[in-house]
Design a protein around this motif. Structure first.
Motif, mmCIF file in Angstrom:
data_model
loop_
_atom_site.group_PDB
_atom_site.id
_atom_site.type_symbol
_atom_site.label_atom_id
_atom_site.label_comp_id
_atom_site.label_asym_id
_atom_site.label_seq_id
_atom_site.Cartn_x
_atom_site.Cartn_y
_atom_site.Cartn_z
ATOM 1 N N GLN A 257 0.974 -1.192 -0.116
ATOM 2 C CA GLN A 257 -0.059 0.169 -0.096
ATOM 3 C C GLN A 257 0.923 1.262 0.075
ATOM 4 N N VAL A 258 0.505 2.166 -0.706
ATOM 5 C CA VAL A 258 1.170 3.672 -0.915
ATOM 6 C C VAL A 258 1.323 4.106 0.379
ATOM 7 N N SER A 259 0.350 4.166 1.101
ATOM 8 C CA SER A 259 0.318 4.758 2.406
ATOM 9 C C SER A 259 1.142 4.281 3.328
ATOM 10 N N GLY A 260 1.506 3.059 3.290
ATOM 11 C CA GLY A 260 2.387 2.346 4.164
ATOM 12 C C GLY A 260 3.867 2.676 3.815
ATOM 13 N N ARG A 261 3.994 2.689 2.576
ATOM 14 C CA ARG A 261 5.477 3.160 2.244
ATOM 15 C C ARG A 261 5.549 4.472 2.507
ATOM 16 N N ILE A 262 4.836 5.482 2.388
ATOM 17 C CA ILE A 262 4.950 7.010 2.766
ATOM 18 C C ILE A 262 5.315 6.976 4.276
ATOM 19 N N ALA A 263 4.313 6.250 5.177
ATOM 20 C CA ALA A 263 4.531 6.101 6.616
ATOM 21 C C ALA A 263 6.029 5.589 6.874
ATOM 22 N N GLY A 264 6.483 4.898 6.293
ATOM 23 C CA GLY A 264 7.710 4.198 6.515
ATOM 24 C C GLY A 264 8.797 5.060 6.111
ATOM 25 N N TRP A 265 8.850 5.815 5.194
ATOM 26 C CA TRP A 265 9.837 6.737 4.790
ATOM 27 C C TRP A 265 9.676 7.794 5.617
ATOM 28 N N ALA A 266 8.529 8.416 6.074
ATOM 29 C CA ALA A 266 8.394 9.667 6.800
ATOM 30 C C ALA A 266 8.978 9.134 8.335
ATOM 31 N N ARG A 267 8.921 7.902 8.931
ATOM 32 C CA ARG A 267 9.377 7.492 10.102
ATOM 33 C C ARG A 267 10.779 7.379 9.925
ATOM 34 N N GLU A 268 11.637 6.945 9.008
ATOM 35 C CA GLU A 268 12.863 6.963 8.814
ATOM 36 C C GLU A 268 13.513 8.508 8.692
ATOM 37 N N LEU A 269 12.805 9.157 8.018
ATOM 38 C CA LEU A 269 13.512 10.421 7.892
ATOM 39 C C LEU A 269 13.092 11.603 8.852
ATOM 40 N N SER A 270 12.419 11.019 9.874
ATOM 41 C CA SER A 270 12.077 12.036 10.981
ATOM 42 C C SER A 270 13.026 12.035 11.814
ATOM 43 N N TRP A 271 13.693 11.020 12.035
ATOM 44 C CA TRP A 271 15.221 11.054 12.816
ATOM 45 C C TRP A 271 16.132 11.902 12.432
ATOM 46 N N PRO A 272 16.452 11.837 11.116
ATOM 47 C CA PRO A 272 17.558 12.897 10.548
ATOM 48 C C PRO A 272 16.909 14.375 10.985
ATOM 49 N N ALA A 273 15.832 14.535 10.575
ATOM 50 C CA ALA A 273 15.089 16.010 10.911
ATOM 51 C C ALA A 273 15.079 16.363 12.129
ATOM 52 N N ALA A 274 14.996 15.426 13.293
ATOM 53 C CA ALA A 274 15.320 15.770 14.713
ATOM 54 C C ALA A 274 16.501 16.075 15.163
ATOM 55 N N ILE A 275 17.447 15.182 14.478
ATOM 56 C CA ILE A 275 18.847 15.529 14.658
ATOM 57 C C ILE A 275 19.335 16.933 14.177
ATOM 58 N N ALA A 276 18.838 17.290 12.833
ATOM 59 C CA ALA A 276 19.340 18.637 12.473
ATOM 60 C C ALA A 276 18.632 19.782 13.173
ATOM 61 N N LEU A 277 17.527 19.832 13.648
ATOM 62 C CA LEU A 277 16.694 20.655 14.491
ATOM 63 C C LEU A 277 17.737 20.437 15.723
ATOM 64 N N TYR A 278 18.102 19.465 16.525
ATOM 65 C CA TYR A 278 18.785 19.609 17.609
ATOM 66 C C TYR A 278 20.049 20.238 17.537
ATOM 67 N N ILE A 279 20.808 19.931 16.286
ATOM 68 C CA ILE A 279 22.126 20.670 15.850
ATOM 69 C C ILE A 279 22.095 22.207 15.968
ATOM 70 N N PHE A 280 21.039 22.425 15.269
ATOM 71 C CA PHE A 280 20.595 23.921 14.913
ATOM 72 C C PHE A 280 20.364 24.683 16.313
#
Length: 513
Positions: A134-157
């Motif tokens: 399901q497309v929604s499942g793939r989107i959710a999976g990528w969003a979950r994986e990319l949320s970590w780098p986004a959180a780290i980038a925000l922390y560093i900033f």
């Protein structure tokens, strides 16, 4: 690595390479941020080992995925095309897009993103979020994986902004908070290529933005590397830096036209212009422009011709807002852009440089310095020729060969003097220059000017330097010999004379450094 990966048998287990890659990539993150220059014998092998492992993993995966025999022609064609595109990006595109060597960490990020994961089930979850089409499942999976780098980038900033606001300069605190904590999350995510690559990218580029040298006022990148203009407020100096080498220092508190660093008046260069019988109509050539410090020695009526291969250096040195050595010089200072040996050969062939090569630029005229009309073109023989073209401890070998020295002799007046700056952190060039001089029938002297490392030397702006003076006639060097500071060169019978057909850096490396 290509040979090993595509060989008939597995010499190095790719599973070992794959498991060790995240650790080495994190080591590279540290080296890229700290940029140590004093431990080169440890840093270079670390980079080479990481590069070997990364390319071994990529080539191994490439070999594993190669198609059946019927499609190998297309496979190898596309592989070769990819190499051309990558080379074009590094050589042509990257210097136009980036001020620094950004393509290196980008390559590491891309390699991490393409790294095969050992657990197929985990790979499926990473790519699809859950084992579903399901497309929604793939989107959710990528969003979950990319949320970590986004959180780290925000922390560093946020953390970096706070540290800068409160003026925290402690290396342990800065790197511990900005790099240490994100590195732990990066290590924990090593089984997920998307999460690992994302956190690694956020860590390297985010920390790099906050740990960048705040003293850099200008930076530009060309074919010959990254050149920076830095300001040292404590010492009151502006510096031109390429790699790890300072190519000129201008005082911001005293006389801005006073030559500093390797060109100090109390050093060998001061001896050359103070003791040699140079007249007011003399013609002086300088291979290597730097910040233009040598132009401070020019007297009214003298012509100084600078040969500089890097247009970025020409731009910085010619800007009076950055360095005023050229614009305030009393002589007629000109810049010839291009390879010095090619330009000297053109001069020797009595060709019109303005038509046969890159256009000349009369810096003195552009910036209103006092000039004298000597009536001599820039292709006239030189009374003094200075070779100072070394960049970041690297030497252009084509300027240090038998054929090059023959050209220098042709371009000098019969009693002219050739001066070579051979200061280097890793290479011992003295025996080589001695061998070249003896081979060409030159008389030679050397001065090793060692400056202390205390605060007095720093504030004086003087740097230790080694210069060699050569001339076809011994009497031309007598003024230097009479000073007592200039000595005979050290000779080594085992050192071979470099030629255009044979030269080796192994001959001049200081192995006992």
């Amino acid at each position: 690595t290509f040979i090993l990966a595509f060989g008939n048998r597995e010499v190095l287990p790719l599973s070992w390479m794959n498991r060790s890659m995240p650790y080495l990539v994190l080591l590279m993150a540290i080296l890229l941020l700290v940029n140590p220059t004093s431990a080169v014998w440890a840093v270079v092998p670390a980079h080479l080992l990481t590069f070997f492992v990364v390319t071994m993993v990529c080539h191994g995966e490439f070999s594993r995925r190669r198609p059946p025999v019927g499609q190998l022609t297309e496979f190898y064609f596309l592989m070769s095309l990819g190499g051309v595109v990558g080379g074009f990006f590094n050589a042509i595109v990257a210097p136009q897009l980036f001020d620094g060597i950004v393509e290196y960490p980008l390559m590491l990020v891309a390699a991490c993103l393409l790294r095969p994961v050992e657990n197929p089930a985990a790979a499926g979850r990473i790519a699809a979020g859950e084992v579903t089409t399901q497309v929604s499942g793939r989107i959710a999976g990528w969003a979950r994986e990319l949320s970590w780098p986004a959180a780290i980038a925000l922390y560093i900033f946020v953390t970096g902004t706070i540290l800068v606001k409160f003026g925290v300069v402690s290396t342990a605190i800065v790197y511990g908070l900005l790099f240490g904590i994100p590195a732990l999350f990066c290590f924990q995510a090593k089984e997920s290529r998307v999460r690992f690559a994302g956190i690694f990218a956020a860590t390297v580029f985010g920390c790099g933005a906050f740990s960048a040298d705040r003293n850099v006022v200008e930076v530009d990148r060309g074919f010959f590397g990254v050149t920076r203009v830095k300001v040292d407020q404590l010492l009151g100096q502006r510096l031109l830096v390429n790699g790890t080498t300072v190519h000129g220092i201008q005082s911001l508190r005293g006389d801005p036209t006073e030559p500093l660093s390797y060109y100090h008046r109390t050093g060998p260069m001061g001896d050359v212009f103070g003791e040699l019988p140079l007249g007011t109509s003399d013609h002086i050539g300088v291979i290597g422009l730097g910040a233009g410090s040598i132009a401070s020695y020019a007297r009214p009526g003298q012509t100084f011709v600078f040969f500089e291969i890097d247009p970025v250096v020409c731009r910085f040195a010619s800007d009076p807002e950055l360095f005023c050595f050229l614009s305030e010089s009393d002589g007629d200072c000109r810049i010839v852009v291009g390879d010095a040996r090619v330009q000297l050969r053109r001069q020797q062939n009595k060709r019109d440089l303005a038509g046969a090569g890159p256009p000349l630029r009369t810096v003195a005229h552009d910036y209103g310095a006092t000039t004298g009309d000597t009536g001599r073109g820039i292709d006239a023989p030189f009374d003094l020729l200075i070779l100072d073209a070394f960049s970041s401890d690297a030497i252009p070998t084509h300027l240090m060969t038998r054929e090059a020295f023959q050209l220098y002799r042709q371009r000098l007046q019969p009693n002219g003097v050739l001066v070579i700056h051979i200061s280097n952190s890793f290479l011992d060039l003295e025996p080589l220059v001695a061998a070249l001089g003896d081979d060409g029938g030159w008389h030679s002297l050397i001065r090793r000017d060692v400056t202390g490392k205390g605060q007095d030397a720093l504030h004086a702006g003087k740097t230790s330097s080694i210069y060699v003076a050569l001339s076809p006639h011994r009497m031309a060097l007598e003024p230097l010999a009479a000073m007592g500071k200039w000595q005979n060169l050290r000779r080594d019978a085992s050192k071979k004379v470099w030629t255009d057909g044979c030269s080796s850096l192994m001959d001049v490396i200081q192995w006992n450094r």
